[in-house]
Write a protein that holds these residues in place. Structure first.
Motif, PDB file in Angstrom:
ATOM      1  N   ALA A  14      -4.353  18.762  -9.128  1.00  0.00           N
ATOM      2  CA  ALA A  14      -5.400  18.662  -8.107  1.00  0.00           C
ATOM      3  C   ALA A  14      -5.268  17.386  -7.283  1.00  0.00           C
ATOM      4  N   TYR A  15      -4.593  16.357  -7.824  1.00  0.00           N
ATOM      5  CA  TYR A  15      -4.441  15.105  -7.089  1.00  0.00           C
ATOM      6  C   TYR A  15      -3.321  15.161  -6.054  1.00  0.00           C
ATOM      7  N   VAL A  16      -2.443  16.162  -6.128  1.00  0.00           N
ATOM      8  CA  VAL A  16      -1.292  16.215  -5.237  1.00  0.00           C
ATOM      9  C   VAL A  16      -1.709  16.332  -3.771  1.00  0.00           C
ATOM     10  N   PRO A  17      -2.616  17.237  -3.372  1.00  0.00           N
ATOM     11  CA  PRO A  17      -3.011  17.284  -1.951  1.00  0.00           C
ATOM     12  C   PRO A  17      -3.613  15.977  -1.461  1.00  0.00           C
ATOM     13  N   PHE A  18      -4.450  15.350  -2.294  1.00  0.00           N
ATOM     14  CA  PHE A  18      -5.079  14.092  -1.895  1.00  0.00           C
ATOM     15  C   PHE A  18      -4.035  13.021  -1.615  1.00  0.00           C
ATOM     16  N   CYS A  29       0.836  -1.214   0.000  1.00  0.00           N
ATOM     17  CA  CYS A  29       0.000   0.000   0.000  1.00  0.00           C
ATOM     18  C   CYS A  29       0.863   1.253   0.000  1.00  0.00           C
ATOM     19  N   ALA A  30       1.933   1.228   0.821  1.00  0.00           N
ATOM     20  CA  ALA A  30       2.817   2.394   0.853  1.00  0.00           C
ATOM     21  C   ALA A  30       3.490   2.610  -0.488  1.00  0.00           C
ATOM     22  N   PHE A  31       3.901   1.500  -1.151  1.00  0.00           N
ATOM     23  CA  PHE A  31       4.531   1.612  -2.470  1.00  0.00           C
ATOM     24  C   PHE A  31       3.574   2.210  -3.487  1.00  0.00           C
ATOM     25  N   LEU A  32       2.320   1.726  -3.499  1.00  0.00           N
ATOM     26  CA  LEU A  32       1.341   2.258  -4.442  1.00  0.00           C
ATOM     27  C   LEU A  32       1.085   3.725  -4.179  1.00  0.00           C
ATOM     28  N   CYS A  33       1.070   4.098  -2.919  1.00  0.00           N
ATOM     29  CA  CYS A  33       0.853   5.499  -2.584  1.00  0.00           C
ATOM     30  C   CYS A  33       1.983   6.364  -3.108  1.00  0.00           C
ATOM     31  N   LEU A  34       3.239   5.888  -2.897  1.00  0.00           N
ATOM     32  CA  LEU A  34       4.377   6.650  -3.394  1.00  0.00           C
ATOM     33  C   LEU A  34       4.365   6.742  -4.910  1.00  0.00           C
ATOM     34  N   VAL A  35       3.957   5.648  -5.573  1.00  0.00           N
ATOM     35  CA  VAL A  35       3.858   5.681  -7.033  1.00  0.00           C
ATOM     36  C   VAL A  35       2.858   6.729  -7.461  1.00  0.00           C
ATOM     37  N   GLY A  36       1.743   6.825  -6.753  1.00  0.00           N
ATOM     38  CA  GLY A  36       0.736   7.815  -7.097  1.00  0.00           C
ATOM     39  C   GLY A  36       1.229   9.229  -6.929  1.00  0.00           C
ATOM     40  N   ILE A  37       2.174   9.433  -5.984  1.00  0.00           N
ATOM     41  CA  ILE A  37       2.673  10.783  -5.749  1.00  0.00           C
ATOM     42  C   ILE A  37       3.713  11.180  -6.769  1.00  0.00           C
ATOM     43  N   VAL A  38       4.708  10.301  -6.978  1.00  0.00           N
ATOM     44  CA  VAL A  38       5.859  10.712  -7.788  1.00  0.00           C
ATOM     45  C   VAL A  38       5.643  10.493  -9.273  1.00  0.00           C
ATOM     46  N   ALA A  39       4.691   9.641  -9.657  1.00  0.00           N
ATOM     47  CA  ALA A  39       4.516   9.355 -11.084  1.00  0.00           C
ATOM     48  C   ALA A  39       3.843  10.522 -11.767  1.00  0.00           C
ATOM     49  N   ASN A  98      -1.086   9.703   6.049  1.00  0.00           N
ATOM     50  CA  ASN A  98      -1.855   8.720   6.814  1.00  0.00           C
ATOM     51  C   ASN A  98      -1.179   7.355   6.807  1.00  0.00           C
ATOM     52  N   TYR A  99      -0.676   6.942   5.642  1.00  0.00           N
ATOM     53  CA  TYR A  99       0.027   5.666   5.569  1.00  0.00           C
ATOM     54  C   TYR A  99       1.299   5.697   6.420  1.00  0.00           C
ATOM     55  N   PHE A 100       1.973   6.835   6.423  1.00  0.00           N
ATOM     56  CA  PHE A 100       3.180   6.961   7.237  1.00  0.00           C
ATOM     57  C   PHE A 100       2.841   6.846   8.719  1.00  0.00           C
ATOM     58  N   ALA A 101       1.768   7.533   9.147  1.00  0.00           N
ATOM     59  CA  ALA A 101       1.357   7.456  10.553  1.00  0.00           C
ATOM     60  C   ALA A 101       0.954   6.032  10.928  1.00  0.00           C
ATOM     61  N   LEU A 102       0.194   5.372  10.045  1.00  0.00           N
ATOM     62  CA  LEU A 102      -0.190   3.982  10.312  1.00  0.00           C
ATOM     63  C   LEU A 102       1.033   3.080  10.367  1.00  0.00           C
ATOM     64  N   GLY A 103       2.011   3.365   9.496  1.00  0.00           N
ATOM     65  CA  GLY A 103       3.237   2.574   9.515  1.00  0.00           C
ATOM     66  C   GLY A 103       3.994   2.721  10.822  1.00  0.00           C
ATOM     67  N   VAL A 104       4.042   3.949  11.371  1.00  0.00           N
ATOM     68  CA  VAL A 104       4.712   4.169  12.657  1.00  0.00           C
ATOM     69  C   VAL A 104       3.996   3.416  13.773  1.00  0.00           C
ATOM     70  N   LEU A 144      -2.914  11.169   1.837  1.00  0.00           N
ATOM     71  CA  LEU A 144      -2.900   9.709   1.865  1.00  0.00           C
ATOM     72  C   LEU A 144      -1.538   9.182   2.295  1.00  0.00           C
ATOM     73  N   ALA A 145      -0.474   9.791   1.788  1.00  0.00           N
ATOM     74  CA  ALA A 145       0.876   9.361   2.153  1.00  0.00           C
ATOM     75  C   ALA A 145       1.142   9.607   3.639  1.00  0.00           C
TER      76      ALA A 145
END
Length: 269
Positions: free
Chosen positions: A237-241, A32-42, A248-254, A245-246
């Motif tokens: 417009a997708y960058v804030p979303f 999930c974290a990988f997919l999230c990062l892909v969504g941000i940087v791609a 939240n995933y980081f907080a859940l990961g911690v 999301l990233a």
């Protein structure tokens, strides 16, 4: 004694099962974290290799192969955000050929406001790319004959012999930029910059790469830079979303890591 051994055996089984579940959950979290990062940087993958573009038999749209990109651009005056270094936005096209050719390659960059001036469509309100009507991108003798035989008027961009072999552009407008050059040398270490266009006005821009003389094989990439980075404006417009999301995933990961450390004796037998 037998009961104690049975209880120990069942406890070990439960610990082993928990360990497997914990590892699976960690794997799912990592995915999930990988997919999230892909969504941000791609951003926009605008590279292309060994693409055949150019004229086939005549100037009809379905017989002209071309590379097409769309980019939404901002300027420093109206950008929704800026990077660490405020840079002027631009669109750049770099090309190099796969094999030698004596023909030319043509790059056209134009705003969506003047899309009806590029190419030809026989419909009164049609634009290049519509499915109906006589459709064309290149001016060729076959196209002239086809329009003439259909009792239609030739467009301004294909009304004289000097227009043959060029992309049809009907009229002179500063929002349309065309560059026509010989095909770059093959196997160059770096592509030849065919166009580097600063965008002075925000809006949607179209990039067309083709040849109206013959079929050519080219590679290269199209690059566009907005004041906030290498991302088309329609995706901003997708960058804030994805940022939220990233986080939240980081907080859940911690939290998950802390719980794994706290219960490590149960997760790892």
């Amino acid at each position: 004694k037998e009961r104690k051994k049975e209880r120990k055996r069942k406890r070990k089984q439960r610990q082993a099962q928990r360990g497997k579940m914990g590892r699976k959950r960690v794997e799912v979290g990592a995915i999930c974290a990988f997919l999230c990062l892909v969504g941000i940087v791609a951003g926009d993958n605008s590279k292309f290799a060994n693409q055949q573009v150019g004229l086939r038999e005549n100037g009809a749209m379905d017989e002209v192969h071309y590379i097409h990109h769309t980019a939404c651009m901002f300027t420093l005056a109206d950008t929704p955000a800026a990077g660490f270094e405020e840079e002027e936005s631009y669109i750049k096209v770099e090309l190099h050929s796969v094999k030698s050719s004596e023909k030319t390659v043509e790059v056209v960059v134009y705003s969506s406001e003047v899309a009806e001036l590029v190419g030809y469509n026989s419909l009164e309100e049609g634009v290049f790319g519509d499915d109906e009507g006589v459709n064309a991108l290149c001016c060729t003798q076959d196209f002239i004959d086809e329009v003439t035989n259909s009792n239609l008027l030739l467009p301004n961009g294909c009304s004289s012999p000097s227009d043959i072999g060029n992309v049809i552009i009907n009229g002179n407008d500063e929002r349309i930029h065309r560059v026509k050059r010989p095909v770059p040398e093959p196997f160059a270490e770096s592509g030849q910059t065919i166009m580097n266009l600063p965008t002075a006005k925000k809006g949607m821009y179209f990039i067309i790469i083709t040849s109206c003389e013959d079929v050519i094989d080219i590679s290269g990439h199209v690059e566009w830079l907005n004041p906030y980075g290498f991302l088309s404006g329609d995706l901003y417009a997708y960058v804030p979303f994805y940022g939220i999301l990233a986080f939240n995933y980081f907080a859940l990961g911690v939290v998950w890591t802390a719980l794994c450390l706290y219960y490590h004796d149960r997760l790892i037998p």
